[in-house]
Scaffold this motif. Structure first.
Motif, PDB file in Angstrom:
ATOM      1  N   THR A 121       1.717   3.450  -2.115  1.00 52.37           N
ATOM      2  CA  THR A 121       1.281   4.690  -2.770  1.00 52.37           C
ATOM      3  C   THR A 121       0.143   5.361  -1.993  1.00 52.37           C
ATOM      4  OG1 THR A 121      -0.217   3.344  -4.091  1.00 52.37           O
ATOM      5  CG2 THR A 121       1.886   3.929  -5.107  1.00 52.37           C
ATOM      6  N   GLY A 171       0.913   4.252   3.577  1.00 50.28           N
ATOM      7  CA  GLY A 171       2.131   3.652   3.026  1.00 50.28           C
ATOM      8  C   GLY A 171       3.207   4.691   2.743  1.00 50.28           C
ATOM      9  N   ALA A 210      -2.057   6.779   1.574  1.00 45.35           N
ATOM     10  CA  ALA A 210      -1.798   7.811   2.590  1.00 45.35           C
ATOM     11  C   ALA A 210      -0.908   7.265   3.703  1.00 45.35           C
ATOM     12  CB  ALA A 210      -3.133   8.310   3.155  1.00 45.35           C
ATOM     13  N   GLY A 253      -7.962  10.110   7.083  1.00 47.19           N
ATOM     14  CA  GLY A 253      -8.412   8.786   7.515  1.00 47.19           C
ATOM     15  C   GLY A 253      -9.108   8.039   6.398  1.00 47.19           C
ATOM     16  N   GLY A 296       0.841  -1.195   0.000  1.00 46.74           N
ATOM     17  CA  GLY A 296       0.000   0.000   0.000  1.00 46.74           C
ATOM     18  C   GLY A 296       0.878   1.248   0.000  1.00 46.74           C
TER      19      GLY A 296
HETATM   20  N1  LIG Z   1      -5.611   6.644   6.664  1.00 50.45           N
HETATM   21  C1  LIG Z   1      -5.527   6.428   7.972  1.00 50.45           C
HETATM   22  O1  LIG Z   1      -5.530   7.357   8.813  1.00 50.45           O
HETATM   23  C2  LIG Z   1      -5.430   5.037   8.514  1.00 50.45           C
HETATM   24  C3  LIG Z   1      -5.162   4.860   9.851  1.00 50.45           C
HETATM   25  C4  LIG Z   1      -5.076   3.567  10.381  1.00 50.45           C
HETATM   26  C5  LIG Z   1      -5.238   2.484   9.541  1.00 50.45           C
HETATM   27  N2  LIG Z   1      -5.512   2.692   8.227  1.00 50.45           N
HETATM   28  C6  LIG Z   1      -5.674   1.506   7.382  1.00 50.45           C
HETATM   29  O2  LIG Z   1      -4.564   1.443   6.492  1.00 50.45           O
HETATM   30  C7  LIG Z   1      -4.989   0.903   5.243  1.00 50.45           C
HETATM   31  C8  LIG Z   1      -4.632   1.882   4.116  1.00 50.45           C
HETATM   32  O3  LIG Z   1      -5.265   3.108   4.332  1.00 50.45           O
HETATM   33  P1  LIG Z   1      -4.908   4.394   3.478  1.00 50.45           P
HETATM   34  O4  LIG Z   1      -5.651   5.488   4.124  1.00 50.45           O
HETATM   35  O5  LIG Z   1      -3.425   4.531   3.291  1.00 50.45           O
HETATM   36  O6  LIG Z   1      -5.596   4.038   2.069  1.00 50.45           O
HETATM   37  P2  LIG Z   1      -5.290   4.609   0.592  1.00 50.45           P
HETATM   38  O7  LIG Z   1      -4.700   5.961   0.646  1.00 50.45           O
HETATM   39  O8  LIG Z   1      -6.542   4.411  -0.149  1.00 50.45           O
HETATM   40  O9  LIG Z   1      -4.186   3.604   0.020  1.00 50.45           O
HETATM   41  C9  LIG Z   1      -4.488   2.276  -0.308  1.00 50.45           C
HETATM   42  C10 LIG Z   1      -3.223   1.595  -0.786  1.00 50.45           C
HETATM   43  O10 LIG Z   1      -3.494   0.220  -1.005  1.00 50.45           O
HETATM   44  C11 LIG Z   1      -3.014  -0.139  -2.289  1.00 50.45           C
HETATM   45  N3  LIG Z   1      -3.766  -1.264  -2.832  1.00 50.45           N
HETATM   46  C12 LIG Z   1      -5.097  -1.340  -3.060  1.00 50.45           C
HETATM   47  N4  LIG Z   1      -5.403  -2.552  -3.576  1.00 50.45           N
HETATM   48  C13 LIG Z   1      -4.241  -3.237  -3.666  1.00 50.45           C
HETATM   49  C14 LIG Z   1      -3.882  -4.526  -4.141  1.00 50.45           C
HETATM   50  N5  LIG Z   1      -4.785  -5.379  -4.611  1.00 50.45           N
HETATM   51  N6  LIG Z   1      -2.573  -4.905  -4.081  1.00 50.45           N
HETATM   52  C15 LIG Z   1      -1.638  -4.061  -3.598  1.00 50.45           C
HETATM   53  N7  LIG Z   1      -1.919  -2.810  -3.148  1.00 50.45           N
HETATM   54  C16 LIG Z   1      -3.199  -2.410  -3.191  1.00 50.45           C
HETATM   55  C17 LIG Z   1      -3.183   1.116  -3.119  1.00 50.45           C
HETATM   56  O11 LIG Z   1      -2.395   1.035  -4.272  1.00 50.45           O
HETATM   57  P3  LIG Z   1      -2.793   1.847  -5.635  1.00 50.45           P
HETATM   58  O12 LIG Z   1      -2.356   3.257  -5.402  1.00 50.45           O
HETATM   59  O13 LIG Z   1      -1.979   1.148  -6.670  1.00 50.45           O
HETATM   60  O14 LIG Z   1      -4.271   1.713  -5.806  1.00 50.45           O
HETATM   61  C18 LIG Z   1      -2.677   2.142  -2.107  1.00 50.45           C
HETATM   62  O15 LIG Z   1      -1.270   2.114  -2.074  1.00 50.45           O
HETATM   63  C19 LIG Z   1      -6.491   0.625   5.404  1.00 50.45           C
HETATM   64  O16 LIG Z   1      -6.653  -0.712   5.818  1.00 50.45           O
HETATM   65  C20 LIG Z   1      -6.907   1.557   6.501  1.00 50.45           C
HETATM   66  O17 LIG Z   1      -8.030   1.100   7.194  1.00 50.45           O
HETATM   67  C21 LIG Z   1      -5.593   3.928   7.679  1.00 50.45           C
END
Ligand SMILES: NC(=O)c1ccc[n+]([C@@H]2O[C@H](COP(=O)([O-])OP(=O)(O)OC[C@H]3O[C@@H](n4cnc5c(N)ncnc54)[C@H](OP(=O)(O)O)[C@@H]3O)[C@@H](O)[C@H]2O)c1
Length: 349
Positions: free
Chosen positions: A10, A14, A12, A164, A8
């Motif tokens: 790319t 990651g 937020a 988030g 992940g």
């Molecule tokens: N944001 C927060 O504050 C926060 C806090 C705690 C936990 N989380 C958890 O962390 C996770 C990610 O959240 P985020 O906010 O960073 O989401 P995000 O910005 O939507 O990023 C999602 C990431 O997952 C990748 N991805 C999606 N499908 C995939 C696949 N099949 N194989 C490999 N990579 C894939 C996307 O890659 P592409 O760019 O290629 O689509 C992107 O890098 C979630 O489970 C979320 O619940 C988030």
């Protein structure tokens, strides 16, 4: 030196993982960024200005678990549910940012400042769960208060940032804000990352409601603190609200304690806790805010507590205001602090 995959990369969370690794939070032999096929060919090292040893971006199918010590998964619960155990069974320690495994009894749910003992031994499934972002800042503020005066019940209202909702959530808030500034009558349409337009709005429903009307996010705030604090009977009631700020979650927290306290004693106990910054009542302002916390790297790594108040008619009733960066404290930093603790405990490689 660790070989670590950031799944992940790319997204937020990651991207912040890579930035923290670049800053040297754990020694890295090689970091492998992993994303979906949509991101093929992206040069994250260049985009993020990284200088750590970084492999080319790959998909999960292309990832070789035999070449890894650790994988931090931040690609959503569906990807985690599908991939985490495959990686773990190949000997990789998986730290999972999603909700997929948090409540599984054999998977530790860890906030290193609160329950480090959960990582004394390598968990049998090879999985460690990172709690929900709102949970982490809450339990970090609650833990010293519990040690001081015993927690009986918690009522929390969250004010959760657009980040988030990931990269898409940030984009929706930016685009929606511009649209309303251009045309103040623009209402926007239901849907999108937050279910409703977020710009200049508040959305008091994060995740789907259950049969009692509480949402997924609110249920996490009940269950996860119980597991982390080892207080299975703790009463918790939560209202989770999405607010139109880009970064940092805030929480209004009301506690019922076993023992009477003074505000000064609570401030002292919080101040003595590593990783917490107290915004004391005697100072101005006596509260942290998302924009000020997000502005400074050292503040992004801390949980900020202010507005410490004891009810003058009930010295066992305490109110707090808690702010932290959900992408660092609530996700990437906590996950990498888990990795650092595992490495320190000597069972990682
Ligand atoms: N944001 C927060 O504050 C926060 C806090 C705690 C936990 N989380 C958890 O962390 C996770 C990610 O959240 P985020 O906010 O960073 O989401 P995000 O910005 O939507 O990023 C999602 C990431 O997952 C990748 N991805 C999606 N499908 C995939 C696949 N099949 N194989 C490999 N990579 C894939 C996307 O890659 P592409 O760019 O290629 O689509 C992107 O890098 C979630 O489970 C979320 O619940 C988030």
């Amino acid at each position: 030196m660790l070989r670590i995959a950031v799944v992940g990369a790319t997204g937020a969370v990651g991207r912040e993982c890579l930035a923290l690794l670049d800053g040297g939070i754990v020694p890295v032999e090689r970091a492998v960024p992993v994303a979906s096929a949509r991101s093929a060919g992206r040069d994250l090292g260049g985009e993020l200005g990284l200088s750590l040893p970084l492999a080319d971006l790959v998909t999960l199918d292309e990832l070789d678990p035999g070449d890894l010590d650790v994988a931090v998964l931040s690609a959503g619960a569906e990807v985690s549910a599908r991939e985490a155990e495959r990686l773990a069974s190949a000997g990789v320690l998986v730290v999972d940012n999603s909700s997929a495994f948090r409540m599984r009894p054999d998977v530790p749910l860890v906030v290193p400042q609160v329950n480090p003992g959960a990582l004394d031994d390598r968990p049998a499934p090879g999985l460690v769960a990172n709690p929900n972002c709102s949970t982490i800042q809450l339990v970090r503020a609650l833990h010293p208060v519990h040690e001081l005066a015993g927690l009986e019940s918690v009522v929390v209202a969250t004010y959760q940032a657009a980040s988030g909702g990931g990269v898409r959530g940030l984009r929706e808030l930016a685009d929606g804000s511009r649209a309303v500034l251009d045309d103040p009558t623009a209402q926007g349409a239901p849907g999108g990352r937050f279910g409703q337009p977020l710009a200049f709005n508040l959305v008091p429903e994060i995740g789907l409601p259950d049969e009692d009307g509480f949402t997924h996010e609110e249920r996490k705030l009940v269950r996860e603190p119980r597991k982390i604090l080892g207080l299975p009977d703790l009463r918790v009631s939560a209202t989770a609200v999405r607010v139109p700020v880009f970064d940092c979650h805030s929480e209004a927290v009301h506690l019922r304690l076993s023992e009477p306290v003074t505000a000064a004693a609570v401030e002292d106990a919080l101040e003595a806790t590593p990783g917490l910054r107290v915004h004391r009542r005697a100072h101005s302002p006596s509260y942290p805010m998302p924009r000020t916390v997000f502005a400074r790297r050292e503040d992004r790594a801390l949980v900020h507590v202010g507005r410490v108040r004891v009810d003058p008619e009930d010295h066992r009733a305490l109110a707090l205001w808690v702010v932290a960066d959900n992408l660092w404290v609530g996700a990437a930093l906590n996950a990498l602090q888990i990795v650092a603790l595992a490495a320190k405990n000597g069972w990682l490689a």
